[in-house]
Scaffold this motif. Structure first.
Motif, PDB file in Angstrom:
ATOM      1  N   GLU A  80      31.280 -40.418 -23.451  1.00  0.00           N
ATOM      2  CA  GLU A  80      30.060 -40.775 -24.179  1.00  0.00           C
ATOM      3  C   GLU A  80      29.897 -39.942 -25.444  1.00  0.00           C
ATOM      4  OE1 GLU A  80      26.745 -40.891 -21.473  1.00  0.00           O
ATOM      5  OE2 GLU A  80      27.950 -41.754 -19.876  1.00  0.00           O
ATOM      6  N   ARG A  81      31.008 -39.395 -25.922  1.00  0.00           N
ATOM      7  CA  ARG A  81      30.989 -38.465 -27.051  1.00  0.00           C
ATOM      8  C   ARG A  81      30.287 -39.045 -28.276  1.00  0.00           C
ATOM      9  NH1 ARG A  81      34.332 -33.942 -28.658  1.00  0.00           N
ATOM     10  NH2 ARG A  81      35.148 -33.945 -26.538  1.00  0.00           N
ATOM     11  N   GLU A  82      30.466 -40.319 -28.559  1.00  0.00           N
ATOM     12  CA  GLU A  82      29.883 -40.890 -29.774  1.00  0.00           C
ATOM     13  C   GLU A  82      28.362 -40.897 -29.740  1.00  0.00           C
ATOM     14  OE1 GLU A  82      29.913 -45.342 -30.213  1.00  0.00           O
ATOM     15  OE2 GLU A  82      31.355 -45.193 -28.555  1.00  0.00           O
ATOM     16  N   TYR A  83      27.766 -40.729 -28.554  1.00  0.00           N
ATOM     17  CA  TYR A  83      26.306 -40.684 -28.444  1.00  0.00           C
ATOM     18  C   TYR A  83      25.783 -39.249 -28.345  1.00  0.00           C
ATOM     19  CZ  TYR A  83      26.728 -45.660 -27.577  1.00  0.00           C
ATOM     20  OH  TYR A  83      27.004 -46.997 -27.698  1.00  0.00           O
ATOM     21  N   LEU A  84      26.670 -38.277 -28.441  1.00  0.00           N
ATOM     22  CA  LEU A  84      26.286 -36.877 -28.261  1.00  0.00           C
ATOM     23  C   LEU A  84      26.586 -36.051 -29.510  1.00  0.00           C
ATOM     24  CD1 LEU A  84      27.701 -36.439 -24.638  1.00  0.00           C
ATOM     25  CD2 LEU A  84      25.334 -36.897 -25.289  1.00  0.00           C
ATOM     26  N   THR A  85      26.498 -36.672 -30.666  1.00  0.00           N
ATOM     27  CA  THR A  85      26.885 -36.001 -31.906  1.00  0.00           C
ATOM     28  C   THR A  85      25.921 -34.883 -32.295  1.00  0.00           C
ATOM     29  OG1 THR A  85      25.717 -37.725 -33.145  1.00  0.00           O
ATOM     30  CG2 THR A  85      28.088 -38.021 -32.809  1.00  0.00           C
ATOM     31  N   ASP A  86      24.714 -34.862 -31.740  1.00  0.00           N
ATOM     32  CA  ASP A  86      23.762 -33.794 -32.050  1.00  0.00           C
ATOM     33  C   ASP A  86      23.986 -32.553 -31.181  1.00  0.00           C
ATOM     34  OD1 ASP A  86      22.337 -36.409 -32.942  1.00  0.00           O
ATOM     35  OD2 ASP A  86      21.182 -34.812 -33.881  1.00  0.00           O
ATOM     36  N   TRP A  87      24.922 -32.633 -30.259  1.00  0.00           N
ATOM     37  CA  TRP A  87      25.262 -31.490 -29.425  1.00  0.00           C
ATOM     38  C   TRP A  87      26.473 -30.772 -30.028  1.00  0.00           C
ATOM     39  CZ3 TRP A  87      22.539 -30.179 -24.940  1.00  0.00           C
ATOM     40  CH2 TRP A  87      21.552 -31.101 -24.552  1.00  0.00           C
ATOM     41  N   ASP A  88      26.519 -29.460 -29.846  1.00  0.00           N
ATOM     42  CA  ASP A  88      27.619 -28.656 -30.384  1.00  0.00           C
ATOM     43  C   ASP A  88      28.818 -28.788 -29.449  1.00  0.00           C
ATOM     44  OD1 ASP A  88      29.327 -26.885 -31.519  1.00  0.00           O
ATOM     45  OD2 ASP A  88      28.038 -25.118 -31.295  1.00  0.00           O
ATOM     46  N   LEU A  89      29.641 -29.777 -29.709  1.00  0.00           N
ATOM     47  CA  LEU A  89      30.815 -30.018 -28.876  1.00  0.00           C
ATOM     48  C   LEU A  89      31.987 -29.128 -29.279  1.00  0.00           C
ATOM     49  CD1 LEU A  89      30.733 -33.928 -28.634  1.00  0.00           C
ATOM     50  CD2 LEU A  89      29.478 -32.240 -27.281  1.00  0.00           C
ATOM     51  N   GLU A  90      32.018 -28.701 -30.540  1.00  0.00           N
ATOM     52  CA  GLU A  90      33.155 -27.926 -31.026  1.00  0.00           C
ATOM     53  C   GLU A  90      33.212 -26.523 -30.406  1.00  0.00           C
ATOM     54  OE1 GLU A  90      35.624 -29.047 -32.880  1.00  0.00           O
ATOM     55  OE2 GLU A  90      34.659 -31.026 -32.817  1.00  0.00           O
ATOM     56  N   ASP A  91      32.049 -25.918 -30.228  1.00  0.00           N
ATOM     57  CA  ASP A  91      32.010 -24.531 -29.770  1.00  0.00           C
ATOM     58  C   ASP A  91      31.646 -24.388 -28.297  1.00  0.00           C
ATOM     59  OD1 ASP A  91      32.612 -23.579 -32.362  1.00  0.00           O
ATOM     60  OD2 ASP A  91      30.495 -23.798 -32.924  1.00  0.00           O
ATOM     61  N   ALA A  92      31.588 -25.498 -27.575  1.00  0.00           N
ATOM     62  CA  ALA A  92      31.163 -25.464 -26.173  1.00  0.00           C
ATOM     63  C   ALA A  92      32.272 -24.881 -25.295  1.00  0.00           C
ATOM     64  CB  ALA A  92      30.771 -26.848 -25.687  1.00  0.00           C
ATOM     65  N   ASP A  93      31.978 -23.843 -24.562  1.00  0.00           N
ATOM     66  CA  ASP A  93      32.966 -23.233 -23.665  1.00  0.00           C
ATOM     67  C   ASP A  93      33.409 -24.199 -22.582  1.00  0.00           C
ATOM     68  OD1 ASP A  93      32.821 -20.882 -25.089  1.00  0.00           O
ATOM     69  OD2 ASP A  93      31.359 -19.960 -23.726  1.00  0.00           O
ATOM     70  N   VAL A  94      32.484 -25.036 -22.099  1.00  0.00           N
ATOM     71  CA  VAL A  94      32.823 -25.930 -20.993  1.00  0.00           C
ATOM     72  C   VAL A  94      33.899 -26.939 -21.414  1.00  0.00           C
ATOM     73  CG1 VAL A  94      30.973 -27.601 -21.521  1.00  0.00           C
ATOM     74  CG2 VAL A  94      31.871 -27.414 -19.191  1.00  0.00           C
ATOM     75  N   LEU A  95      33.916 -27.323 -22.684  1.00  0.00           N
ATOM     76  CA  LEU A  95      34.932 -28.253 -23.157  1.00  0.00           C
ATOM     77  C   LEU A  95      36.244 -27.525 -23.474  1.00  0.00           C
ATOM     78  CD1 LEU A  95      32.964 -30.694 -25.506  1.00  0.00           C
ATOM     79  CD2 LEU A  95      33.357 -30.839 -23.038  1.00  0.00           C
ATOM     80  N   ALA A  96      36.147 -26.261 -23.841  1.00  0.00           N
ATOM     81  CA  ALA A  96      37.352 -25.505 -24.187  1.00  0.00           C
ATOM     82  C   ALA A  96      38.229 -25.265 -22.975  1.00  0.00           C
ATOM     83  CB  ALA A  96      36.960 -24.181 -24.820  1.00  0.00           C
ATOM     84  N   THR A  97      37.629 -25.213 -21.786  1.00  0.00           N
ATOM     85  CA  THR A  97      38.415 -24.919 -20.581  1.00  0.00           C
ATOM     86  C   THR A  97      38.927 -26.185 -19.929  1.00  0.00           C
ATOM     87  OG1 THR A  97      36.378 -24.920 -19.257  1.00  0.00           O
ATOM     88  CG2 THR A  97      37.142 -22.820 -20.132  1.00  0.00           C
TER      89      THR A  97
ATOM     90  N   ALA B 148      17.812 -27.022 -24.345  1.00  0.00           N
ATOM     91  CA  ALA B 148      19.229 -27.089 -24.711  1.00  0.00           C
ATOM     92  C   ALA B 148      19.471 -28.175 -25.751  1.00  0.00           C
ATOM     93  CB  ALA B 148      20.076 -27.348 -23.466  1.00  0.00           C
ATOM     94  N   GLY B 149      18.776 -29.302 -25.606  1.00  0.00           N
ATOM     95  CA  GLY B 149      18.938 -30.396 -26.558  1.00  0.00           C
ATOM     96  C   GLY B 149      18.501 -30.027 -27.952  1.00  0.00           C
ATOM     97  N   PHE B 150      17.428 -29.259 -28.064  1.00  0.00           N
ATOM     98  CA  PHE B 150      16.956 -28.848 -29.398  1.00  0.00           C
ATOM     99  C   PHE B 150      17.918 -27.846 -30.032  1.00  0.00           C
ATOM    100  CE2 PHE B 150      13.332 -31.210 -28.414  1.00  0.00           C
ATOM    101  CZ  PHE B 150      12.512 -31.304 -29.531  1.00  0.00           C
ATOM    102  N   ASP B 151      18.619 -27.081 -29.212  1.00  0.00           N
ATOM    103  CA  ASP B 151      19.603 -26.130 -29.737  1.00  0.00           C
ATOM    104  C   ASP B 151      21.004 -26.739 -29.833  1.00  0.00           C
ATOM    105  OD1 ASP B 151      17.662 -24.171 -29.885  1.00  0.00           O
ATOM    106  OD2 ASP B 151      18.114 -23.352 -27.901  1.00  0.00           O
ATOM    107  N   GLY B 152      21.195 -27.927 -29.256  1.00  0.00           N
ATOM    108  CA  GLY B 152      22.524 -28.519 -29.208  1.00  0.00           C
ATOM    109  C   GLY B 152      23.473 -27.749 -28.306  1.00  0.00           C
TER     110      GLY B 152
END
Length: 474
Positions: free
Chosen positions: A457-474, A420-424
């Protein structure tokens, strides 16, 4: 091609060591201590840290220590601003890094606690271990990519937790890397077996733990021992007697450990797992309880004291106020840097890989069959022989089915988390979060906890796709 350990005219091997996390107040001091006492290898140590000034101070400290009359080592320490410059043509790379605890580790411990999940350590599994893994994967991809570019033949020694995920990430990014992970937990069980030998074996006095051979198998912090010998004598057969002598195991009172050290360990959980499964768990109890759910299913956190351990509060992870660091105290003369026997093996491993003296020890390395029935390529912890620019894992055998089931849950989670980390892929990381044994409550609460940790901890997770994550959208 860069040759490992090119020798100087006096035939003393001279090597270049790149240290990632070189501003450390812990492992860096241990390396300085051990190199200062190493007289048959010499060279340079390049220190890199995001806190460059901390690396500069450690370089000054290292040079002062090796210049002392009681030091045998011929080493030069220098701080670098860029990772690539630090690792250029390195023979060995040492990694020990950590994000600022006030911004990360504190949240890893305190936020899950608000949801009823109490973690004694929070650095390997559980909510804290998962978030720490998510921060570490991009960092270790960068380290591995830099090694591939600047020192592809170097041996990499990783000390950073989560040990398994960090070491696995190095290999996923650079499959030809030469990397091992080191952890000191099993050493404590060699000490335990030395004590057992003195109690149960006639003529066994002052047994040296280094003479105890144990067969190690599992994953870091969830490692198991099924054989222990001293000078050819079977010590494992005394475990039933030792278990009987230690019973009752959970005999401390809640609240009794309130004034004990945060790091106290009475090995009660290790022996409880031995009684349950017939195999001795070989890590500190504070780590072991995070891998299985039943020890941390508590109405009151002080109930954990029954096992002779306590929770480490987030405050214990923070620096000691605004005063001078340990390095600064040494440099100012306010605290003496005393050379001592550290018990760590990094320098011994350097010597072994240079062909000076072989070492057999336990380490973390991709599974080539040394642990049967665990996935190939997953990082496992077993014994290995290190000698002459080679690491040879020693076959440890299989785990009993019921123990393997427990271990496999975490192996699969760690492997999935690296993918998951390699795919973000944040949603896939959340699925790992849901399947962790400590996350036992219903999905909405688990989602709320995960989202809160990510937000903090968002500032340390910039390599993860936070914009398109369903878990954050809900």
């Amino acid at each position: 091609m860069h040759q490992l350990g090119s020798r100087s005219s006096d035939s003393t091997p001279r090597v270049e060591i790149g240290y990632v996390g070189g501003g450390s107040q812990g492992w860096a001091h241990t390396l300085i201590n051990d190199l200062a006492q190493c007289g048959d290898v010499a060279g340079t140590v390049a220190l890199y840290d995001v806190d460059y000034e901390a690396a500069v101070r450690n370089a000054e400290l290292g040079n002062r220590v090796v210049d002392r009359e009681d030091a045998d080592g011929d080493w030069t320490f220098e701080a670098y601003r860029e990772l690539g410059d630090t690792l250029a043509d390195a023979d060995f790379v040492v990694c020990s890094i950590q994000d600022p605890p006030a911004e990360t580790f504190v949240h890893d411990i305190d936020v899950p606690k608000q949801y009823g999940i109490h973690q004694p350590v929070a650095d390997t599994v559980g909510p804290g271990g998962i978030l720490r893994s998510m921060r570490a994967i991009p960092q270790y991809r960068t380290i591995a990519a830099t090694i591939r570019e600047r020192c592809p033949d170097a041996w990499v020694i990783n000390y950073t937790n989560p040990m398994t995920v960090c070491t696995r990430t190095l290999y996923e990014e650079f499959p030809d890397i030469n990397a091992i992970g080191l952890c000191h937990e099993v050493f404590k069980f060699q000490e335990q077996f030395a004590d057992i030998a003195e109690r149960y074996v006639d003529g066994a006095d002052d047994v040296d733990p280094d003479e105890i051979h144990v067969n190690v198998k599992g994953i870091n912090h969830f490692t198991w021992i099924d054989e222990a010998r001293w000078r050819g004598r079977d010590l494992y057969r005394f475990l039933d007697d030792e278990l009987a002598a230690r019973k009752p195991l959970a005999d401390f009172d809640p609240g009794e450990m309130a004034d004990a050290s945060y790091w106290v360990n009475n090995y009660r959980v290790a022996f409880d797992l031995y009684e349950r499964f017939g195999l001795l768990a070989a890590a500190g109890d504070r780590h072991l309880v995070e891998f299985v759910p039943w020890y941390l299913d508590l109405e009151d956190p002080e109930e954990l004291h029954r096992w002779g351990i306590r929770f480490t509060p987030s405050s214990a992870r923070l620096p000691d106020g605004d005063g001078p660091t340990r390095t600064e105290r040494h440099l100012a003369g306010d605290e003496e840097f005393e050379l001592h026997e550290s018990g760590e093996e990094a320098v011994d491993i350097v010597r072994a890989l240079l062909g000076i003296e072989p070492v057999e020890t336990h380490l973390n390395y991709p599974n080539e069959g040394q642990v049967a029935d665990l996935p190939e390529g997953a990082v496992v912890e077993t014994n290995a022989l290190l000698t002459g620019d080679d690491v040879s894992p020693i076959t440890a055998g299989s785990l009993p089915r019921e123990v393997r089931s427990l271990v496999l849950t975490h192996v699969n989670n760690q492997e999935t988390l690296v993918e998951a980390g390699f795919d973000g892929d944040l949603d896939r990381a959340f699925r790992v979060f849901l399947s962790d044994p400590l996350v036992t409550f219903e999905r909405d609460a688990a989602e709320a906890l995960f989202v809160e940790l990510v937000d903090r901890e968002r500032e340390y997770l910039t390599d993860w796709d936070l914009e398109d994550a369903d878990v954050l959208a809900t």
